[in-house]
Write an enzyme that holds these catalytic residues in place. Structure first.
Site, mmCIF file in Angstrom:
data_model
loop_
_atom_site.group_PDB
_atom_site.id
_atom_site.type_symbol
_atom_site.label_atom_id
_atom_site.label_comp_id
_atom_site.label_asym_id
_atom_site.label_seq_id
_atom_site.Cartn_x
_atom_site.Cartn_y
_atom_site.Cartn_z
ATOM 1 N N ASP A 30 0.739 -1.132 -0.016
ATOM 2 C CA ASP A 30 -0.106 -0.093 0.120
ATOM 3 C C ASP A 30 0.984 1.071 0.019
ATOM 4 O O ASP A 30 2.024 1.266 0.455
ATOM 5 C CB ASP A 30 -1.187 -0.024 1.336
ATOM 6 N N ASN A 78 -10.493 -3.172 -6.437
ATOM 7 C CA ASN A 78 -9.645 -2.060 -7.107
ATOM 8 C C ASN A 78 -10.359 -1.922 -8.577
ATOM 9 O O ASN A 78 -10.276 -0.930 -8.874
ATOM 10 C CB ASN A 78 -8.297 -2.527 -7.378
HETATM 11 C C1 FPP Z 1 -1.401 0.439 -3.287
HETATM 12 O O1 FPP Z 1 -1.340 1.842 -3.515
HETATM 13 C C2 FPP Z 1 -1.332 -0.450 -4.366
HETATM 14 C C3 FPP Z 1 -1.964 -1.007 -5.301
HETATM 15 C C4 FPP Z 1 -3.151 -0.490 -5.716
HETATM 16 C C5 FPP Z 1 -1.578 -2.182 -5.955
HETATM 17 C C6 FPP Z 1 -0.706 -1.905 -7.438
HETATM 18 C C7 FPP Z 1 0.560 -2.480 -7.017
HETATM 19 C C8 FPP Z 1 1.603 -2.101 -7.569
HETATM 20 C C9 FPP Z 1 1.369 -1.407 -9.120
HETATM 21 C C10 FPP Z 1 3.065 -2.671 -7.216
HETATM 22 C C11 FPP Z 1 3.166 -4.073 -7.586
HETATM 23 C C12 FPP Z 1 2.990 -4.517 -8.921
HETATM 24 C C13 FPP Z 1 2.916 -5.723 -9.426
HETATM 25 C C14 FPP Z 1 2.695 -5.980 -10.691
HETATM 26 C C15 FPP Z 1 3.366 -6.847 -8.753
HETATM 27 P P1 FPP Z 1 -2.600 2.838 -3.446
HETATM 28 O O2 FPP Z 1 -2.726 3.337 -4.639
HETATM 29 O O3 FPP Z 1 -3.491 2.253 -2.688
HETATM 30 O O4 FPP Z 1 -1.908 3.956 -2.445
HETATM 31 P P2 FPP Z 1 -2.525 4.999 -1.723
HETATM 32 O O5 FPP Z 1 -3.488 4.228 -0.508
HETATM 33 O O6 FPP Z 1 -1.426 5.712 -1.065
HETATM 34 O O7 FPP Z 1 -3.492 5.816 -2.224
#
Ligand code: FPP
Length: 252
Positions: A30, A78
């Site tokens: 996260d 998501n």
């Molecule tokens: C959280 O950040 C992460 C995600 C929604 C998942 C995406 C993860 C990646 C792109 C990294 C790894 C990828 C792979 C292909 C293994 P967020 O958007 O929820 O952050 P925030 O809570 O600060 O908004």
């Protein structure tokens, strides 16, 4: 007459043993968005930085003796994000799989996927399947990508699979359910790490995490580096895992 003390010989101090590493670590990655905002960048740059962190952290856990690493990369929830972010995350996953498979393969990493593949674009499904096929005989750490994954959906899929297999009520045991989960054949996670500070499980490995240890850090995923890996493993090494039982010295 009172009996002599049972342990009259003084015991030598115990030599601290190197703690066993967890066999299976799972991570809720996260904080990509916050990492980007703090730098005045677009959220997508945070996701890109997040992808760029995957190989270093996989290598680091492998170096510590961890055998399985599961990363929560895209949840069933998501899909509810704005369309442009969903589109970006999907195309980024395609890029990541194409770009990272060969270097991970060269390091002996075995790549697996858990979750639903059928809602993903065909090209991405193919890329994930090819990456699993190429690396399936590797003997190094298993990198398990949870993509379009949700714990409740997994349990529903497992129940459907048991029904389809003709199991009768008496056949429905914990073992049977376990064998029908996406994670069949993998050990349960010993340690679940969540970056960026939130204290929740977010529908991640809800069946498998029954006895997992949790570790939450405020560090955002793109900044979670080798030092953070060592800190998480050190915290895990200090935990006493009892699986609902008492410590031996509490039973007398
Ligand atoms: C959280 O950040 C992460 C995600 C929604 C998942 C995406 C993860 C990646 C792109 C990294 C790894 C990828 C792979 C292909 C293994 P967020 O958007 O929820 O952050 P925030 O809570 O600060 O908004």
């Amino acid at each position: 007459m009172s009996s002599p003390p049972q342990h009259s010989v003084e015991q030598s101090p115990r030599i601290p043993e190197e703690p066993e590493p967890p066999k299976h670590v799972a991570i809720i990655m996260d904080g990509n968005g916050r990492w980007a905002s703090e730098r005045g960048m677009h959220r997508s740059e945070g996701h890109r930085a997040g992808v760029n962190n995957v190989r270093r952290i996989t290598t680091s856990f492998a170096d510590h003796g961890v055998k399985y690493l599961t990363l929560f990369a895209f949840s069933t929830e998501n899909w509810e994000r704005p369309d442009d972010e969903v589109g970006f995350l999907i195309s980024l996953m395609g890029e990541a799989v194409r770009q990272e498979t060969q270097p991970l393969h060269d390091q002996g990493v075995r790549i697996r996927h858990i979750g639903r593949l059928d809602r993903l674009p065909d090209g991405l499904q193919d890329a994930i399947r090819e990456s699993m096929e190429l690396t399936k005989d590797n003997k190094g750490i298993t990198l398990n990508l949870a993509y379009d994954y949700g714990g409740r959906a997994e349990i529903i899929d497992a129940v459907r699979a048991m029904v389809a297999d003709g199991l009768r009520p008496d056949d429905i045991t914990e073992d049977a359910l376990q064998r029908h989960l996406y994670t069949a054949g993998l050990p349960d996670p010993d340690l679940i790490i969540r970056t960026a500070g939130e204290m929740r499980i977010s529908n991640f490995l809800i069946w498998q995490s029954a006895y997992a240890e949790y570790y939450v850090t405020d560090v955002h995923w793109p900044d979670f580096d080798e030092r953070q890996v060592a800190k998480a493993l050190e915290a895990y090494g200090g935990r006493q895992r009892r699986y609902g039982r008492l410590d031996p010295d509490e039973t007398s």
